[in-house]
Motif scaffolding. Structure first.
Motif, PDB file in Angstrom:
ATOM      1  N   TRP A   1       0.951  -1.364   0.074  1.00  0.00           N
ATOM      2  CA  TRP A   1       0.022  -0.053  -0.081  1.00  0.00           C
ATOM      3  C   TRP A   1       0.874   1.423  -0.125  1.00  0.00           C
ATOM      4  O   TRP A   1       0.542   2.301  -0.752  1.00  0.00           O
ATOM      5  CB  TRP A   1      -1.035   0.041   0.989  1.00  0.00           C
TER       6      TRP A   1
ATOM      7  N   LEU B   1       2.125   1.691  -3.478  1.00  0.00           N
ATOM      8  CA  LEU B   1       1.000   2.041  -4.526  1.00  0.00           C
ATOM      9  C   LEU B   1       0.815   3.617  -4.155  1.00  0.00           C
ATOM     10  O   LEU B   1       0.711   4.442  -5.054  1.00  0.00           O
ATOM     11  CB  LEU B   1      -0.112   1.259  -4.043  1.00  0.00           C
TER      12      LEU B   1
ATOM     13  N   VAL C   1       1.196   6.640  -7.024  1.00  0.00           N
ATOM     14  CA  VAL C   1       0.076   7.478  -7.519  1.00  0.00           C
ATOM     15  C   VAL C   1       0.415   8.769  -7.341  1.00  0.00           C
ATOM     16  O   VAL C   1       0.149   9.733  -8.380  1.00  0.00           O
ATOM     17  CB  VAL C   1      -1.255   7.037  -6.417  1.00  0.00           C
TER      18      VAL C   1
ATOM     19  N   LEU D   1      -1.186  -1.189  -9.329  1.00  0.00           N
ATOM     20  CA  LEU D   1      -2.364  -1.387  -8.382  1.00  0.00           C
ATOM     21  C   LEU D   1      -2.841  -3.045  -8.513  1.00  0.00           C
ATOM     22  O   LEU D   1      -3.299  -3.645  -7.582  1.00  0.00           O
ATOM     23  CB  LEU D   1      -3.538  -0.728  -9.226  1.00  0.00           C
TER      24      LEU D   1
END
Length: 171
Positions: free
Chosen positions: A49, A52, A56, A105
């Motif tokens: 996470w 990720l 992003v 993702l």
């Protein structure tokens, strides 16, 4: 035509050189960390996470850099051929970065789904495992491509700014 007063600035500085540093730092860092979690599932479980989120942020900085770069180019007259080359390379970087973000993702989500399947011989678990392996391979390939494109784009941008301004040993 964008006028100097229409140029987005932060404390008087054009936004573009500030945002570019986010792209140059975040995307290669995301590429390295995404490669690490793609190759080591235990690291993916722990750091998936945060990687990720980093990805992003890096991907989101690209269109902001492109928008602010277009503003800066128009405000300075737009005649520099090196800036045109830089802009063209940035246009390639955007879809590559988006594909990289999607791959990360899918890697994280497929990994989570695989981890939650209690029976590894179950057909659903096999499908998620295959999706995860495919996402890992794609993530590594896109991480390399994205990092290379960031370097190429950044190099042409810095050349456009500094060419002729920095004395060389040959002069």
């Amino acid at each position: 035509m964008v006028l100097a007063q229409d140029l987005t600035t932060v404390d008087g500085l054009p936004l573009h050189p500030l945002v570019v540093h986010a792209v140059v730092v975040l995307l290669p860092l995301a590429a390295v960390t995404a490669t690490m979690i793609a190759l080591r599932p235990a690291w993916r479980r722990r750091f998936g996470w945060p990687v990720l989120a980093l990805t992003v942020l890096g991907v989101a900085a690209v269109p902001v850099a492109m928008f602010s770069g277009d503003q800066l180019n128009m405000a300075t007259g737009g005649a520099n051929p090196l800036v045109q080359e830089h802009s063209g390379l940035a246009s390639v970087l955007l879809p590559l970065a988006i594909a990289f973000g999607v791959a990360v993702l899918v890697l994280v989500l497929a990994g989570r789904a695989t981890d939650r399947e209690p029976d590894p011989t179950d057909s659903r678990a096999r499908v998620w495992r295959l999706v995860g392996v495919g996402a890992a391979v794609l993530t590594v390939a896109l991480a390399v491509g994205t990092a290379v494109q960031v370097v190429r784009t950044g190099h042409t941008g810095s050349s456009a700014v500094w060419e002729g301004r920095v004395p060389t040993n040959n002069s």
